[in-house]
Design an enzyme around this catalytic site. Structure first.
Site, short mmCIF file in Angstrom:
data_model
loop_
_atom_site.label_atom_id
_atom_site.label_comp_id
_atom_site.label_asym_id
_atom_site.label_seq_id
_atom_site.Cartn_x
_atom_site.Cartn_y
_atom_site.Cartn_z
N ASN A 211 0.91 -1.31 -0.18
CA ASN A 211 0.10 -0.06 0.04
C ASN A 211 0.72 1.36 0.10
O ASN A 211 2.01 1.04 -0.01
CB ASN A 211 -1.00 0.00 1.00
N ASP A 280 -3.93 -6.46 5.33
CA ASP A 280 -4.87 -7.42 6.11
C ASP A 280 -4.79 -8.80 5.77
O ASP A 280 -4.97 -9.63 6.23
CB ASP A 280 -6.33 -6.94 5.86
N LYS A 290 8.73 -17.16 -10.52
CA LYS A 290 7.97 -16.49 -11.00
C LYS A 290 6.57 -16.86 -11.65
O LYS A 290 6.78 -17.66 -12.59
CB LYS A 290 8.79 -15.47 -12.10
N PRO A 306 -2.43 -12.04 10.93
CA PRO A 306 -2.72 -11.80 12.23
C PRO A 306 -2.77 -10.38 12.38
O PRO A 306 -2.05 -9.33 11.90
CB PRO A 306 -1.67 -12.13 12.98
N ASP A 307 -3.85 -9.81 13.46
CA ASP A 307 -4.04 -8.43 13.76
C ASP A 307 -2.87 -8.23 14.82
O ASP A 307 -3.08 -8.49 16.01
CB ASP A 307 -5.35 -8.15 14.26
N PHE A 325 -3.78 3.22 15.32
CA PHE A 325 -4.30 4.12 14.32
C PHE A 325 -5.36 3.81 13.39
O PHE A 325 -5.50 2.54 13.28
CB PHE A 325 -2.98 4.78 13.34
N LYS A 343 -10.35 -4.21 19.13
CA LYS A 343 -9.00 -4.58 19.33
C LYS A 343 -8.50 -4.31 20.59
O LYS A 343 -7.44 -4.91 20.98
CB LYS A 343 -8.15 -3.61 18.43
#
Ligand code: C5P
Length: 399
Positions: A211, A280, A290, A306-307, A325, A343
């Protein structure tokens, strides 16, 4: 130090980054700093004294032998006036002169004559920066307690890529303010672990999912926690930032790597701040070779990561004060409070990333902090300033 504690003598030497000095002076003045500018002869080839006079609101000094300037404020007086002397950009030439103690113009003379703290922001071609002569001169200056801010990494005006870019004006302002207004050591004796940046989830040996997280907020938090006297572990995904000196850096790539580092460090930490944009999901299988082009469509099977922060918050023994955050595009408060609860966090810092100019990759941000049933809005500010406010708020919740 002066009564205002914020008198900055900006010495500009000859380098292309000098064009950023107008912005630097404006930002310093926004922070209620008094700024006086001294330029070398070659600096004037890159930015005019008139520009610097206009932005600083003060005459620019450039000559040791100018009777009018000496009558207004003599060079020794100017050297004593400053709370901080910042040389930005600092060329390899002025760095060499400083190391050798040469005083052959106004700026180098001031640098010998000032009792104030001296900081330099090196800026030069990456090869010149890497040259052993420059490196030896920088070590000499560092041994003399000259603060060396940067350089940063990236594309250079000459087309090269590497280390040698002057730090951005907002970064120099944050460092200057940090130098001039030392923070109370609210986190002395505390260990703070921070995750920052994105994670990369490999698909095969050459591809990954990731990201746009720049890591700027997490790195600013590390800087802020250090400024408050904490011992800082920075667990960082791949970013193009130079970590603050004095923190323990743990470079990781995937969410699983970050999870492992976090679970090792969290039980020995007083505070854990999850600022990373953790993927996530990851590929169910990472192809060994490849992946070849196939038909018009392809399907990837992803499995949940995993969180990390939820696992830290769920620690039963040695649980740190845990801060998350939340980047949201709508119903910010509702989603953030939901995450705080689900959480098991102590505090969550929420930002609305739908607004232009804040959040991902930007230098500025605005946040709302939520804890228990309370909240605090922190209006738009640089990530460095916000980070300091967040870390101070956290420090206030410990014990
Ligand atoms: O659920 P969401 O990704 O919006 O939550 C954001 C918060 O959770 C951030 O503090 C982030 O660092 C953390 N997080 C985590 N591990 C994950 C996903 C998010 O630590 N797998």
């Amino acid at each position: 130090m002066s009564q205002t504690h914020k008198r900055i003598l900006l010495g500009i030497s000859g380098g292309i980054a000098a064009y950023k000095c107008a912005e630097l002076v404006r930002r310093l003045k926004d922070q209620a700093c008094e700024v006086r500018v001294v330029m070398t002869e070659s600096a004037k080839q890159f930015i005019t004294p008139l520009t610097m006079q206009a932005v600083s609101g003060e005459p620019v000094a450039d000559s040791l032998l100018d009777p009018a300037a000496e009558a207004a404020m003599g060079h020794i007086e100017l050297a004593k006036w400053a709370d901080l002397v910042l040389v930005a950009p600092a060329s390899s030439n002025i760095i060499a002169k400083m190391a050798a103690g040469i005083a052959d113009d106004l700026l180098t003379t001031l640098l010998l004559a000032t009792p104030a703290k001296v900081a330099i922001a090196p800026a030069m071609n990456q090869q010149m920066y890497a040259h052993p002569a420059t490196q030896a001169n920088l070590s000499t200056l560092a041994n003399r307690e000259v603060a060396i801010w940067g350089p940063g990494q990236g594309e250079q005006a000459c087309g090269d890529v590497g280390k040698g870019r002057m730090l951005e004006p907002h970064e120099l302002v944050a460092l200057a303010l940090g130098e001039l207004t030392p923070e109370a050591p609210l986190l002395a004796g505390k260990t703070v672990t921070i995750t920052a940046g994105p994670t990369r989830e490999a698909l095969d040996p050459v591809r990954y999912i990731s990201n746009h997280s720049s890591g700027k907020m997490g790195y600013a938090l590390a800087e802020a926690a250090l400024a408050l006297g904490a011992h800082v572990h920075l667990i960082s995904g791949p970013v193009a930032l130079t970590p603050p000196p004095d923190c323990d850096v743990h470079m990781v790539s995937s969410a699983l790597d970050m999870h492992q580092a976090a679970m090792k460090l969290a039980p020995n930490s007083d505070v854990f701040i999850g600022c990373a944009a953790v993927a996530d999901y990851r590929a169910a299988d990472i192809a060994e070779q490849k992946i070849k082009k196939q038909g018009d469509e392809m399907t990837l099977t992803l499995v949940k990561n995993p969180d990390i922060i939820a696992d830290v918050a769920a620690l039963t023994a040695q649980r740190p004060y845990t801060v998350g955050f939340a980047a949201e595009t709508q119903d910010v408060a509702q989603y953030a409070q939901g995450k705080l609860k689900n959480k098991g966090l102590d505090m969550i810092c929420a930002n609305d990333v739908s607004q232009a100019g804040i959040g991902f990759n930007a230098n500025d941000n605005a946040l709302t902090l939520f804890w228990d049933k309370e909240q605090q809005s922190l209006p738009l500010a640089s990530k460095s300033e916000l980070a300091l406010t967040v870390v101070k708020a956290i420090a206030g919740k410990l014990n």
